[in-house]
Design an enzyme around this catalytic site. Structure first.
Site, PDB file in Angstrom:
ATOM      1  N   TYR A  65     -31.605  -2.061 -53.045  1.00 64.73           N
ATOM      2  CA  TYR A  65     -32.631  -2.419 -53.441  1.00 64.73           C
ATOM      3  C   TYR A  65     -32.692  -1.153 -54.344  1.00 64.73           C
ATOM      4  CZ  TYR A  65     -33.300  -5.099 -49.128  1.00 64.73           C
ATOM      5  OH  TYR A  65     -33.441  -5.760 -47.917  1.00 64.73           O
ATOM      6  N   HIS A  66     -31.716  -0.641 -55.419  1.00 63.71           N
ATOM      7  CA  HIS A  66     -31.699   0.054 -56.346  1.00 63.71           C
ATOM      8  C   HIS A  66     -31.273  -0.031 -57.267  1.00 63.71           C
ATOM      9  CE1 HIS A  66     -31.929   3.225 -52.839  1.00 63.71           C
ATOM     10  NE2 HIS A  66     -33.430   2.640 -52.508  1.00 63.71           N
ATOM     11  N   PRO A  67     -31.738  -1.040 -57.981  1.00 64.94           N
ATOM     12  CA  PRO A  67     -31.102  -1.119 -59.381  1.00 64.94           C
ATOM     13  C   PRO A  67     -31.311  -0.280 -60.849  1.00 64.94           C
ATOM     14  CG  PRO A  67     -32.828  -3.027 -58.951  1.00 64.94           C
ATOM     15  CD  PRO A  67     -33.050  -2.394 -57.396  1.00 64.94           C
TER      16      PRO A  67
END
Length: 527
Positions: free
Chosen positions: A450-452
């Site tokens: 969850y690190h865009p």
């Protein structure tokens, strides 16, 4: 955070538009509550990627916060800054003032470090950073095994060096989550010069020639427009910010035309340069107890709940992981290129509950992937979700690191005192052995962390979207301030670096106002 810092000046009027609602859900404030808030449409945008060939055509869920505090209200609470070289590389690419020496004061400014102040940490900021309130035998064994594998112990991976193994710190205080809403917004809401509007979904930016004058937002079934005499700050994240720009006619002309949007400002980099950390999850069954055993049965869940209610300790204080490792996938590398998130539990999916056996999870990701994806709108309507194409494992380098990372995970698991309590490699399984098989395992058993980031890249090249002042190239009155501006994703979790970006942006905005740049009265709108 921007709303707090900018409204410190009583002469500045700030309007904060929040697409989500208030952070009243009690699970937001319980650290382990991300099990309840992620994939919950009341708090999560519930994005879904396109089918991705690099992960065998799978589509991944990408949670993003739809609530005050954004993703800091439902993330895993892990406080990681990245490596010194990350920021030095940003500066070397032409982004003046973004080297590590320049950004470190902003990390320190935000932070209230439980361990006290030093050259790397501050204690006067609103963001509480604390040690974990949970210790388990399997985590201690994992740390010892990592040391036995040649990885040095490191009690502060946000200090002088990142390499090593140790416990994560987390953004919490006395057993409660410390989101950016709790840390920065709540103390500022009583200021008369700060206005907050919730359930205000930004539809597009308003342009007068090459100047951005305001935003149009939807609240319920009604459209509203608001104008900012000074500037608009777009802080909608690595998905939302490029989507809003494209819906406003800012982006690639051919793409915009294909979805019925008139191109008002050509900027081909909008939505490109998408990066994310892809974790490969290995699960090991054990003969020693793990959190699976503590939370699997209803009576035990009641006991865990009582422990948290009365002491603010126990499993409900758990961040997304307990132990972190920063190390090398190959010995000839100068700096760590992989990160481990060790969890003292295991599950197929969080919503499904833990496995019915004792086990732990050893997830490993490549810190600086070379694969690049893209986000494109598919409709002029900002309520229609964009296409998200991560292009995971699309380069030879990323494939090689994925294979080597699994080997490092297995090397740690083979060391004592961890090996003596492992009974089986459950995922992917010991029968996956050749490099080809390990790459296939990476494609099949990987998930996003969850690190865009990176979709409104800071820089000076043809694909750059903002300059080093975070002003959008070719436009007046508009900055982008969020993880989308990262030229290259940081070597670690992205929450702390995003807060740093906002701290630095606030100072740049204040300085520009003092110097009379840009022209106009001191009114700011945040979307």
């Amino acid at each position: 955070m921007l709303a707090n810092r900018l409204s410190e000046d009583a002469d500045v009027s700030v309007l904060l538009l929040e697409a989500g609602g208030a952070d009243w859900n009690p699970w937001i404030h319980v650290p382990v509550g991300y099990f309840k808030t992620m994939h919950n449409p009341a708090t999560d945008w519930c994005y879904l990627t396109d089918a991705d060939a690099g992960i065998n055509g799978r589509r991944l869920q990408w949670p993003r916060g739809k609530v005050l505090g954004g993703s800091s209200s439902l993330n895993g609470l892990l406080y990681i800054r990245g490596q010194k070289e990350d920021y030095d590389d940003w500066a070397a690419a032409g982004n003046q003032g973004w080297d590590f020496a320049s950004v470190l004061p902003y990390f320190r400014k935000s932070e209230c470090q439980e361990r006290g102040a030093d050259d790397y940490h501050g204690v006067d900021g609103p963001l509480k950073v604390s040690d974990l309130r949970l210790r388990r035998e399997i985590a201690e064994r994992f740390i010892a095994a990592a040391r036995a594998a040649g990885i040095p112990e490191n009690q502060d991976v946000n200090g002088a060096r990142q390499e090593g193994v140790g416990y994560f710190q987390q953004t919490s205080h006395k057993g409660l989550r410390c989101s950016t809403a709790r840390a920065f917004l709540r103390p500022a809401l009583s200021r008369p010069n700060l206005t907050l509007i919730k359930r205000a979904h930004c539809q597009r930016l308003l342009l007068d020639g090459k100047r951005v004058t305001g935003v149009e937002y939807r609240q319920g079934n009604e459209l509203h427009q608001v104008h900012a005499d000074r500037e608009v700050l777009l802080s909608s994240g690595a998905i939302g910010s490029p989507q809003i720009l494209q819906c406003s006619g800012i982006g690639e002309p051919l793409h915009l035309a294909s979805v019925g949007v008139e191109c008002l400002h050509e900027l081909p980099g909008v939505g490109h340069n998408l990066q994310d950390h892809l974790q490969i999850r290995l699960v090991f069954k054990t003969r020693c107890r793990t959190l699976n055993d503590e939370v699997r049965h209803p009576l035990k869940k009641l006991a865990v709940g009582a422990q948290y209610a009365f002491t603010r300790t126990g499993p409900l204080t758990l961040a997304a992981s307990q132990v972190c490792v920063f190390t090398h996938s190959r010995q000839d590398l100068q700096r760590p290129d992989i990160q481990f998130h060790m969890q003292p539990l295991s599950a197929d999916k969080p919503a499904d509950g833990v496995h019915p056996f004792s086990a732990f999870t050893s997830s490993v990701c490549q810190l600086r992937p070379s694969s690049r994806g893209v986000i494109r709108i598919v409709s002029p309507d900002a309520s229609v979700y964009p296409s998200i194409q991560p292009n995971y494992l699309s380069t030879e380098e990323d494939c090689r690191v994925a294979v080597d990372a699994i080997k490092v995970a297995r090397r740690i698991a083979a060391q004592q005192p961890l090996a003596e309590v492992i009974t089986e490699e459950y995922v992917p399984g010991a029968n996956w052995q050749t490099d080809e098989q390990l790459l296939e395992a990476a494609r099949q058993y990987s998930q996003t962390i969850y690190h865009p980031a990176g979709t409104c890249m800071m820089g000076q090249g043809a694909m750059a979207v903002v300059d080093d002042q975070l002003c959008v190239h070719g436009l007046e009155g508009l900055r982008v301030v969020d993880a989308s501006i990262m030229p290259v994703i940081v070597s670690g979790n992205t929450n702390a670096p995003t807060i740093m970006i906002a701290e630095k942006a606030a100072d740049m905005i204040k300085l520009a106002r003092r110097d009379g740049r840009p022209a106009g009265s001191a009114q700011v709108a945040l979307a």
